[in-house]
Motif scaffolding. Structure first.
Motif, short mmCIF file in Angstrom:
data_model
loop_
_atom_site.label_atom_id
_atom_site.label_comp_id
_atom_site.label_asym_id
_atom_site.label_seq_id
_atom_site.Cartn_x
_atom_site.Cartn_y
_atom_site.Cartn_z
N SER A 89 -10.15 4.66 -5.50
CA SER A 89 -9.43 5.89 -5.15
C SER A 89 -7.92 5.71 -5.34
O SER A 89 -7.24 6.63 -5.79
CB SER A 89 -9.73 6.29 -3.71
OG SER A 89 -9.18 5.35 -2.81
N ALA A 110 -5.68 7.82 -7.92
CA ALA A 110 -4.51 8.56 -7.43
C ALA A 110 -3.26 8.21 -8.23
O ALA A 110 -2.48 9.10 -8.59
CB ALA A 110 -4.30 8.25 -5.94
N VAL A 113 -0.20 7.52 -2.02
CA VAL A 113 -1.26 6.64 -2.52
C VAL A 113 -1.75 5.70 -1.43
O VAL A 113 -2.95 5.53 -1.22
CB VAL A 113 -0.77 5.85 -3.76
CG1 VAL A 113 -1.78 4.79 -4.16
CG2 VAL A 113 -0.49 6.79 -4.91
N LEU A 169 -3.77 7.63 1.13
CA LEU A 169 -5.08 7.97 0.59
C LEU A 169 -6.00 6.76 0.61
O LEU A 169 -7.16 6.85 1.01
CB LEU A 169 -4.95 8.52 -0.83
CG LEU A 169 -6.27 8.82 -1.53
CD1 LEU A 169 -6.91 10.05 -0.92
CD2 LEU A 169 -6.06 8.99 -3.01
#
Length: 105
Positions: free
Chosen positions: A16, A20, A36, A39
């Motif tokens: 992920s 990102a 980032v 997340l």
């Protein structure tokens, strides 16, 4: 958490985070590292919680399941069609059917 849970959590977080970074770089020409990192942290927490819930549920089911042995195996298996069918197969719209009439001779 065992090795598999750690691997799933770290893997999901890294993927992920990489997506990102690539997405921000392609669409915004700027990488906001705070976004980032946030997340990645959220994905790691969610993945770890999901793994704990899945393994906890599997352990509960295994603890509540009856033990199958060679002596009681038939009691825990469904009757095959060649053995006379299941209970639901032996009923027709009008009531119970004669299983002998349904067999091919």
């Amino acid at each position: 958490m065992d090795r598999r849970g750690i691997a799933e959590t770290v893997g999901a977080a890294l993927v992920s985070g990489g997506l990102a970074v690539v997405g921000l770089w392609l669409f915004a020409d700027y990488v906001d590292w705070v976004l980032v990192v946030g997340l990645v942290a959220c994905v790691a927490i969610a993945t770890a919680a999901n793994y704990r819930a899945r393994t906890g549920h599997a352990e509960n089911v295994a603890a509540e399941a009856p033990a199958e042995t060679a002596d009681n195996y038939e009691g825990h298996t469904q009757t095959a069609a060649g053995d006379g069918g299941t209970v639901s197969d032996d009923w027709t719209r009008d009531g119970p059917a004669d299983a002998e009439n349904d067999r091919v001779q």
